[in-house]
Design an enzyme around this catalytic site. Structure first.
Site, PDB file in Angstrom:
ATOM      1  CE  LYS A  13      -3.594   2.797   0.273  1.00  0.00           C
ATOM      2  NZ  LYS A  13      -4.369   3.055   1.226  1.00  0.00           N
TER       3      LYS A  13
ATOM      4  CE  LYS B 155      -2.510   7.557   7.101  1.00  0.00           C
ATOM      5  NZ  LYS B 155      -2.733   6.321   6.769  1.00  0.00           N
TER       6      LYS B 155
END
Length: 330
Positions: A200, A268
């Protein structure tokens, strides 16, 4: 499609039970799923599970966000403990590593209240090392944890077309198949615990780079007074075409940045990428630049906008109006 409950019921601290033998399985009782985190992504995913025949209890820190799930046929839980106590599967979709740690290992969290054998599927995007740590804790408690971050944004969640990259035990991955199939389209087991989060992170690196370059291309074409909509149409038909162009080009043309995936979350994620790359001794020079541009967007107040709003950063650096001017052809 036949739905079956994930195996449960082993005594505390025993190894997780084997998944059921499905070779001759018939329709069985409804699997109970606790879904923790009903935001932009989690809410439609939970509804898809209801529509697929699962008994879903949803929890969200803002209780009002459970209303849509209740209207779809699910149930609302007031606490994490209430949601997970009788669940066969616990699905988690929260923003960041500290949130996952709190939900799973914190006081009155999943680890304290889930019954032994429960399968935990963390759909959140967090640090791979945190995932591995939590998976070890879960295993010691007789629980099973898969890291299963998703890609596809709000559109993918709404259409049950997410790409799901899964890390963890292969048998647990097989047992979770009905849940994954209810919310996703491309579902791949990529390795042991933490592998899903690693893939991811790579996904977010690629997507961020694509969005930044698309933003630069839009600003460049607009500066020359070109029909930008026509330009993106022809670019999309060639090698420059991409899912990013298809899904984010219109946002940039109309300066409409209602969040499908917020800049602050992508910021993030790029922090995860750059940190993990440094630990692995891998250089990501373009990724580091995009991470800084993403940080600049947050600093300029754009963190709550869709990540296609990286265009605003290009326009700022170019000294151009952040809005579409009346004289431009779009």
């Amino acid at each position: 499609m036949t739905r079956w409950p994930v195996s449960v019921g082993s005594p505390p601290h025993s190894p997780p039970p084997d998944p059921p033998d499905l070779s001759d399985s018939k329709e069985t009782s409804m699997t109970t799923v606790a879904f923790l985190g009903l935001g932009i992504m989690g809410a439609p995913m939970a509804r898809h599970l209801v529509n697929a025949g699962f008994d879903v209890a949803g929890y969200n820190r803002t209780f009002a966000k459970t209303e849509a799930l209740v209207q779809a046929g699910g149930q609302a839980a007031e606490t994490v403990a209430d949601a997970v106590r009788d669940a066969d599967v616990v699905a988690v979709m929260v923003p960041d590593s500290p949130d996952v740690r709190q939900v799973l290992a914190g006081e009155n969290g999943v680890f304290e209240n889930a019954k032994p054998g429960t399968l935990i599927i963390d759909f959140s995007s967090i640090r791979p090392d945190v995932t591995r740590e939590l998976a070890d804790q879960a295993r010691e408690l007789g629980l099973r944890l898969l890291d299963a971050p998703v890609s596809g944004g709000q559109a993918g969640a709404e259409n049950a077309a997410l790409s799901i990259m899964v890390g963890g035990d292969a048998d647990d991955f097989a047992a979770a198949a009905p849940v994954f199939e209810a919310v996703g389209k491309t579902i791949v087991h990529v390795g042991p615990s933490g592998a899903g989060q690693t893939v991811k992170a790579a996904n977010q690196l690629i997507v961020a780079g694509n969005i930044q370059l698309l933003a630069e291309a839009v600003a460049f074409v607009e500066a020359y007074g070109v029909d930008t909509e026509a330009a993106l149409k022809v670019l999309g038909g060639g090698l420059a075409g991409s899912k990013v162009l298809e899904q984010k080009g219109a946002n940039m043309l109309g300066r409409s940045f209602t969040p499908g995936f917020r800049i602050e979350l992508h910021h993030k994620d790029l922090g995860i990428v750059t940190s993990a790359a440094r630990e692995a001794g891998v250089v990501v020079p373009l990724g580091a630049v995009v991470a800084q541009l993403m940080a600049s967007a947050v600093a300029n107040g754009d963190g709550g906008l869709d990540h296609s709003a990286l265009l605003r950063g290009v326009l700022r650096l170019s000294g151009r109006d952040l809005e579409v001017s009346s004289g431009e052809e779009n």
